[in-house]
Design a protein around this motif. Structure first.
Motif, PDB file in Angstrom:
ATOM      1  N   ARG A 110       0.761  -1.095  -0.139  1.00 29.15           N
ATOM      2  CA  ARG A 110       0.029  -0.112   0.048  1.00 29.15           C
ATOM      3  C   ARG A 110       0.820   1.423  -0.441  1.00 29.15           C
ATOM      4  N   LEU A 111       0.365   1.915  -0.616  1.00 29.64           N
ATOM      5  CA  LEU A 111       1.199   3.495  -0.642  1.00 29.64           C
ATOM      6  C   LEU A 111       1.357   4.735   0.211  1.00 29.64           C
ATOM      7  N   THR A 112       1.756   4.735   1.127  1.00 24.89           N
ATOM      8  CA  THR A 112       1.503   5.952   1.308  1.00 24.89           C
ATOM      9  C   THR A 112       2.414   7.650   0.795  1.00 24.89           C
ATOM     10  N   ASN A 113       2.359   8.591   1.900  1.00 25.25           N
ATOM     11  CA  ASN A 113       3.274   9.759   1.067  1.00 25.25           C
ATOM     12  C   ASN A 113       4.318   9.941   1.913  1.00 25.25           C
ATOM     13  N   SER A 114       4.500   9.745   2.833  1.00 22.58           N
ATOM     14  CA  SER A 114       6.039   9.171   3.843  1.00 22.58           C
ATOM     15  C   SER A 114       6.229   7.909   4.879  1.00 22.58           C
ATOM     16  N   GLY A 115       7.388   7.902   4.855  1.00 26.26           N
ATOM     17  CA  GLY A 115       7.419   6.490   5.921  1.00 26.26           C
ATOM     18  C   GLY A 115       7.483   6.988   6.760  1.00 26.26           C
ATOM     19  N   THR A 116       7.142   7.830   7.045  1.00 30.40           N
ATOM     20  CA  THR A 116       6.407   7.749   9.077  1.00 30.40           C
ATOM     21  C   THR A 116       5.141   7.263   9.164  1.00 30.40           C
ATOM     22  N   GLU A 117       4.244   8.198   7.669  1.00 27.82           N
ATOM     23  CA  GLU A 117       2.864   7.643   7.784  1.00 27.82           C
ATOM     24  C   GLU A 117       3.003   5.610   7.515  1.00 27.82           C
ATOM     25  N   ALA A 118       4.012   5.506   6.735  1.00 29.00           N
ATOM     26  CA  ALA A 118       4.582   3.675   6.022  1.00 29.00           C
ATOM     27  C   ALA A 118       4.204   3.140   7.405  1.00 29.00           C
ATOM     28  N   SER A 119       5.663   3.557   8.118  1.00 30.69           N
ATOM     29  CA  SER A 119       5.846   2.930   9.750  1.00 30.69           C
ATOM     30  C   SER A 119       4.247   2.846  11.184  1.00 30.69           C
ATOM     31  N   ILE A 267      12.256   4.748  -3.605  1.00 26.50           N
ATOM     32  CA  ILE A 267      11.060   4.005  -4.147  1.00 26.50           C
ATOM     33  C   ILE A 267      10.114   5.489  -5.522  1.00 26.50           C
ATOM     34  N   GLY A 268      10.399   6.571  -4.633  1.00 28.55           N
ATOM     35  CA  GLY A 268       9.752   7.664  -4.819  1.00 28.55           C
ATOM     36  C   GLY A 268      10.132   8.817  -5.740  1.00 28.55           C
ATOM     37  N   GLY A 269      11.348   8.848  -6.202  1.00 30.83           N
ATOM     38  CA  GLY A 269      12.556   9.086  -7.581  1.00 30.83           C
ATOM     39  C   GLY A 269      12.357  10.630  -6.879  1.00 30.83           C
ATOM     40  N   GLY A 270      12.324  11.019  -6.068  1.00 30.07           N
ATOM     41  CA  GLY A 270      12.659  12.588  -5.131  1.00 30.07           C
ATOM     42  C   GLY A 270      11.544  12.469  -5.034  1.00 30.07           C
ATOM     43  N   MET A 271      10.550  12.482  -4.953  1.00 30.07           N
ATOM     44  CA  MET A 271       8.546  12.785  -4.798  1.00 30.07           C
ATOM     45  C   MET A 271       7.963  12.606  -3.207  1.00 30.07           C
ATOM     46  N   PRO A 272       7.493  12.880  -2.311  1.00 29.70           N
ATOM     47  CA  PRO A 272       6.634  12.192  -2.058  1.00 29.70           C
ATOM     48  C   PRO A 272       6.253  10.698  -1.952  1.00 29.70           C
ATOM     49  N   LEU A 273       6.628   9.821  -1.275  1.00 29.94           N
ATOM     50  CA  LEU A 273       6.428   8.594  -1.757  1.00 29.94           C
ATOM     51  C   LEU A 273       6.769   7.416  -1.144  1.00 29.94           C
ATOM     52  N   ALA A 274       6.203   6.252  -0.011  1.00 32.00           N
ATOM     53  CA  ALA A 274       6.437   5.868   1.071  1.00 32.00           C
ATOM     54  C   ALA A 274       5.714   4.580   0.691  1.00 32.00           C
ATOM     55  N   PRO A 302      -0.284  10.315  -8.312  1.00 35.45           N
ATOM     56  CA  PRO A 302      -0.096  10.443  -9.591  1.00 35.45           C
ATOM     57  C   PRO A 302       1.259  10.644  -9.720  1.00 35.45           C
ATOM     58  N   VAL A 303       2.087  12.050 -10.060  1.00 31.74           N
ATOM     59  CA  VAL A 303       2.914  13.192 -10.026  1.00 31.74           C
ATOM     60  C   VAL A 303       4.132  11.481  -9.227  1.00 31.74           C
ATOM     61  N   ALA A 304       3.786  11.312  -7.852  1.00 27.73           N
ATOM     62  CA  ALA A 304       4.798  10.743  -7.918  1.00 27.73           C
ATOM     63  C   ALA A 304       5.524   8.894  -8.161  1.00 27.73           C
ATOM     64  N   VAL A 305       3.941   8.415  -8.093  1.00 29.07           N
ATOM     65  CA  VAL A 305       4.180   7.255  -8.851  1.00 29.07           C
ATOM     66  C   VAL A 305       4.842   7.304  -9.867  1.00 29.07           C
ATOM     67  N   SER A 306       4.699   8.844 -10.739  1.00 30.54           N
ATOM     68  CA  SER A 306       5.207   8.743 -12.339  1.00 30.54           C
ATOM     69  C   SER A 306       6.928   8.471 -11.663  1.00 30.54           C
ATOM     70  N   ALA A 307       7.103   9.664 -10.272  1.00 36.04           N
ATOM     71  CA  ALA A 307       8.559   9.467 -10.831  1.00 36.04           C
ATOM     72  C   ALA A 307       9.555   8.174  -9.712  1.00 36.04           C
ATOM     73  N   GLY A 308       8.611   7.555  -9.033  1.00 42.98           N
ATOM     74  CA  GLY A 308       9.001   6.455  -8.958  1.00 42.98           C
ATOM     75  C   GLY A 308       8.885   5.478  -9.829  1.00 42.98           C
ATOM     76  N   LEU A 309       8.641   4.542 -10.504  1.00 37.43           N
ATOM     77  CA  LEU A 309       8.419   4.606 -11.978  1.00 37.43           C
ATOM     78  C   LEU A 309       9.163   4.768 -12.604  1.00 37.43           C
TER      79      LEU A 309
END
Ligand SMILES: *Cc1c(COP(=O)(O)O)cnc(C)c1O
Length: 428
Positions: A110-119, A267-274, A302-309
């Motif tokens: 499951r995707l989140t916006n930050s590592g903190t949120e994922a933890s 995994i976020g390619g420099g965008m907020p993604l975790a 979608p922008v963060a996901v595109s960077a990660g991809l």
């Protein structure tokens, strides 16, 4: 044109502490932060026009360097097709599939916006799935600023944690058992005492947040076995190590499989993604299929996901990148070590792939107590000496330096030469 100093004074009027994350404030090195205007490849330029070779890499995400063309192109294209829908996109599935294929411990994500949120979410999931409340963590491991994980004290001994931050209540901290890293005995004793109440063990499989600290041989395997024997879940926090130390992260590099994994940074390619992921039967406990609630307005953006991809596709299609990172980083490690020797300065250098820390002490460093024996005053002077020569290092002794694929051999050699001058001055 404002100076860094003026920008910081102005920032302090409107932004709490002048920074949006405390590690940026340079307090540990007794200085003011630099304000950056641009970055390309291995170099970043501050608002005064000074250029630096960057070893912070936004604290880990920039494994391809700053502004890599495929990532920027993907971001631009995604943004033109709307920055957010709050509804599913096929790109999210594509990103989750790449990650699940790469990580042995991930069936679903499951995707989140930050590592903190994922933890935070992974702990709720572990508690929900096991029906237990306690969490075992290790001193010096950072899992984001989650209340129950902002506990790392309890030096050495087997203790219930006391909070590291004002605002974290004792009752929240009381469910966190803090143990020293790289010591199996303490884990055995904790499980003997509270095994039936422990929901999960969470750790960095290779630490980066007390400086780089490697797990001793067999450590991760033992922790995994003890944890599972009691019916608890074994969680690897690979926010820093995932796709950094190897394709597939530390779990693939070290061949130890967790039940759940936390990801972020690369995994976020420099965008907020975790993200967090793991065994299908555990992940299926999440809402809407299961009873554990977790959500996010911009999750899977979608922008963060595109960077990660784009970033992960670069890494997957060019496995030579990891070999090159190893060669560059080994050159940095050996260069720094012999520079320190020539200067007559005792340092301990720990490295895994493109993560490295120079501890200002003889070492070895196996845990937080060891790390704390470093001469942080000397590190602060070193940081200033490197910065004045155009090399930007993380502003704390207890952080990892990151080498990117955009670094050149010349960059590395120039950093080693600068470090030799700095070491000589510190030894004088
Ligand atoms: C950076 C980091 C986090 C926190 O991620 P954020 O995106 O900063 O919230 C969690 N765990 C580890 C191991 C990290 O390095």
């Amino acid at each position: 044109m404002a100076t860094n100093r003026e920008a910081f004074d102005e920032a302090r009027r409107y932004v709490a502490g002048g920074v949006n994350s405390p590690v940026r404030a340079f307090k540990a090195v007794g200085d003011n932060p630099l304000f950056f205007a641009s970055g390309y490849g291995s170099k970043i330029t501050d608002i005064e026009g000074h250029e630096y070779i960057d070893y912070v890499g936004s604290w880990g995400p920039h494994i391809l360097g700053h502004a890599p063309e495929p990532v920027i192109t993907a971001i631009t294209r995604a943004a033109r097709a709307s920055t957010s829908f709050g509804a599913p996109t096929v790109a999210e599935t594509a990103l989750a599939q790449i990650i699940c294929d790469a990580l042995p411990g991930c069936d679903r994500l499951r995707l989140t916006n930050s590592g903190t949120e994922a933890s935070m979410s992974v702990l709720r999931l572990a508690r929900g799935a096991t029906g237990r409340s306690k969490i075992v963590k290790f001193a010096g491991c950072y899992h984001g600023h989650v209340d129950s994980l902002l506990v790392s004290a309890g030096s050495g001994a087997l203790t219930f944690g006391s909070p590291d931050s004002a605002g974290v209540t004792a009752s929240v901290a009381a469910d966190t058992i803090v143990l020293p890293y790289n010591d199996v005995d303490h884990v055995e004793r904790a499980f003997a005492e509270w095994g039936d109440q422990i929901a999960a063990t969470i750790l960095e499989p290779i630490c980066g947040n007390m400086g780089v600290v490697l797990p001793v041989r067999g450590y991760l395997e033992s922790i995994a076995a003890i944890t599972r024997e009691s019916g608890a879940l074994f969680i690897m926090d690979e926010v820093m190590t995932g796709f950094r130390v190897a394709w597939g992260g530390a779990q693939r590099l070290l061949n130890v499989q967790p039940d759940l994994t936390v990801l972020g940074k690369v995994i976020g390619g420099g965008m907020p993604l975790a993200a967090f992921g793991g065994r299908a039967d555990v992940m299926d406990q999440l809402s809407p299929d299961g009873p554990v609630y977790q959500a996010g307005t911009l999750s899977g953006n979608p922008v963060a996901v595109s960077a990660g991809l784009a970033a992960l596709n670069q890494l997957r299609n060019n496995p030579a990148i990891y070999r090159r990172l190893e060669v560059l980083s080994a050159r940095l490690e050996f260069g720094l070590r012999s520079a320190a020797e020539r200067a007559g300065l005792e340092v301990y250098i720990a490295r895994c792939g493109s993560m490295l820390t120079v501890f200002f002490q003889p070492g070895p460093v196996h845990n937080l107590d060891d790390a704390r024996r470093s001469d942080t005053g000397m590190f602060a002077r070193f940081h200033g000496l490197m910065r004045s020569q155009g090399h930007y290092l993380p502003p704390s002794q207890f952080e990892a330096w990151f080498v990117s694929n955009a670094h050149s051999f010349r960059d590395i050699d120039s950093t080693v030469a600068a470090a030799e001058r700095a070491f000589a001055e510190l030894a004088a």
